[in-house]
Design a protein around this motif. Structure first.
Motif, PDB file in Angstrom:
ATOM      1  N   LEU A  22       0.821  -1.207   0.000  1.00 16.69           N
ATOM      2  CA  LEU A  22       0.000   0.000   0.000  1.00 16.69           C
ATOM      3  C   LEU A  22       0.856   1.259   0.000  1.00 16.69           C
ATOM      4  N   SER A  23       1.983   1.227   0.710  1.00 17.30           N
ATOM      5  CA  SER A  23       2.838   2.416   0.782  1.00 17.30           C
ATOM      6  C   SER A  23       3.360   2.822  -0.592  1.00 17.30           C
ATOM      7  N   GLU A  24       3.457   1.868  -1.508  1.00 15.39           N
ATOM      8  CA  GLU A  24       3.941   2.150  -2.860  1.00 15.39           C
ATOM      9  C   GLU A  24       2.819   2.268  -3.889  1.00 15.39           C
ATOM     10  N   SER A  25       1.728   1.532  -3.688  1.00 19.12           N
ATOM     11  CA  SER A  25       0.756   1.367  -4.770  1.00 19.12           C
ATOM     12  C   SER A  25      -0.647   1.898  -4.515  1.00 19.12           C
ATOM     13  N   ASP A  26      -0.996   2.188  -3.271  1.00 14.53           N
ATOM     14  CA  ASP A  26      -2.359   2.657  -2.980  1.00 14.53           C
ATOM     15  C   ASP A  26      -2.319   3.589  -1.774  1.00 14.53           C
ATOM     16  N   LYS A  27      -1.890   4.808  -2.020  1.00 17.08           N
ATOM     17  CA  LYS A  27      -1.718   5.776  -0.918  1.00 17.08           C
ATOM     18  C   LYS A  27      -3.024   6.065  -0.192  1.00 17.08           C
ATOM     19  N   GLU A  28      -4.148   6.072  -0.893  1.00 21.00           N
ATOM     20  CA  GLU A  28      -5.436   6.346  -0.253  1.00 21.00           C
ATOM     21  C   GLU A  28      -5.746   5.297   0.818  1.00 21.00           C
ATOM     22  N   LEU A  29      -5.620   4.014   0.472  1.00 23.12           N
ATOM     23  CA  LEU A  29      -5.876   2.953   1.443  1.00 23.12           C
ATOM     24  C   LEU A  29      -4.776   2.908   2.505  1.00 23.12           C
ATOM     25  N   TYR A  30      -3.551   3.180   2.105  1.00 25.31           N
ATOM     26  CA  TYR A  30      -2.427   3.230   3.046  1.00 25.31           C
ATOM     27  C   TYR A  30      -2.693   4.241   4.159  1.00 25.31           C
ATOM     28  N   ASN A  31      -3.216   5.399   3.803  1.00 27.63           N
ATOM     29  CA  ASN A  31      -3.450   6.466   4.774  1.00 27.63           C
ATOM     30  C   ASN A  31      -4.541   6.152   5.791  1.00 27.63           C
ATOM     31  N   VAL A  32      -5.385   5.211   5.504  1.00 31.29           N
ATOM     32  CA  VAL A  32      -6.447   4.851   6.458  1.00 31.29           C
ATOM     33  C   VAL A  32      -6.250   3.440   7.031  1.00 31.29           C
ATOM     34  N   THR A  33      -5.064   2.877   6.803  1.00 30.67           N
ATOM     35  CA  THR A  33      -4.748   1.537   7.292  1.00 30.67           C
ATOM     36  C   THR A  33      -3.837   1.643   8.509  1.00 30.67           C
ATOM     37  N   GLY A  34      -4.141   0.864   9.529  1.00 27.78           N
ATOM     38  CA  GLY A  34      -3.304   0.855  10.719  1.00 27.78           C
ATOM     39  C   GLY A  34      -2.762  -0.530  11.001  1.00 27.78           C
ATOM     40  N   LEU A  35      -1.600  -0.568  11.609  1.00 29.47           N
ATOM     41  CA  LEU A  35      -1.020  -1.825  12.077  1.00 29.47           C
ATOM     42  C   LEU A  35      -1.219  -1.875  13.581  1.00 29.47           C
ATOM     43  N   LEU A  36      -1.976  -2.842  14.032  1.00 28.47           N
ATOM     44  CA  LEU A  36      -2.305  -2.958  15.448  1.00 28.47           C
ATOM     45  C   LEU A  36      -2.037  -4.370  15.930  1.00 28.47           C
ATOM     46  N   PRO A  37      -1.731  -4.538  17.212  1.00 29.96           N
ATOM     47  CA  PRO A  37      -1.584  -5.901  17.730  1.00 29.96           C
ATOM     48  C   PRO A  37      -2.947  -6.587  17.792  1.00 29.96           C
ATOM     49  N   VAL A  38      -2.926  -7.900  17.763  1.00 32.06           N
ATOM     50  CA  VAL A  38      -4.160  -8.665  17.927  1.00 32.06           C
ATOM     51  C   VAL A  38      -4.700  -8.374  19.319  1.00 32.06           C
ATOM     52  N   PRO A  39      -5.994  -8.050  19.439  1.00 30.65           N
ATOM     53  CA  PRO A  39      -6.542  -7.754  20.768  1.00 30.65           C
ATOM     54  C   PRO A  39      -6.343  -8.924  21.737  1.00 30.65           C
ATOM     55  N   ALA A  40      -5.997  -8.592  22.957  1.00 29.90           N
ATOM     56  CA  ALA A  40      -5.807  -9.629  23.976  1.00 29.90           C
ATOM     57  C   ALA A  40      -7.148 -10.236  24.352  1.00 29.90           C
ATOM     58  N   GLY A  41      -7.164 -11.471  24.654  1.00 28.52           N
ATOM     59  CA  GLY A  41      -8.385 -12.142  25.081  1.00 28.52           C
ATOM     60  C   GLY A  41      -8.713 -11.807  26.520  1.00 28.52           C
ATOM     61  N   PRO A  42      -9.744 -12.434  27.069  1.00 22.70           N
ATOM     62  CA  PRO A  42     -10.165 -12.122  28.430  1.00 22.70           C
ATOM     63  C   PRO A  42      -9.077 -12.374  29.486  1.00 22.70           C
TER      64      PRO A  42
END
Length: 88
Positions: free
Chosen positions: A42-62
């Motif tokens: 995305l950083s090279e080929s789709d800046k629009e989607l790149y700008n609204v994409t986040g890298l997040l850790p998998v949510p922790a379980g209970p």
């Protein structure tokens, strides 16, 4: 979910290793695991989607942690024409 409610697309049963990438990059899904190659693309080929994409850790379980697992199944039909070819 596949046959009755049809919320799992037919292509999901033949999903290969690039399935997450293709689904996210074509805007068919909003969340995937293993996103680093998608983010690089995305950083090279789709800046629009790149700008609204986040890298997040998998949510922790209970309990505060998660357990990830992957299953692989290899099978050989009893009617295979070459029974001596598989290696254990």
């Amino acid at each position: 979910m596949y046959l009755k409610h049809k919320i799992i697309p037919k292509g999901a049963v033949s999903w290969d290793n690039t399935g997450n990438n293709k689904a996210y990059q074509s805007r068919q899904v909003i969340f995937v695991l293993n996103p680093t190659s998608i983010y690089a693309y995305l950083s090279e080929s789709d800046k629009e989607l790149y700008n609204v994409t986040g890298l997040l850790p998998v949510p922790a379980g209970p309990a505060g942690s998660i357990a990830k697992s992957a299953w692989r199944l290899w099978s050989l039909s009893s009617t295979t024409p070459i029974p001596s070819s598989p290696k254990g």
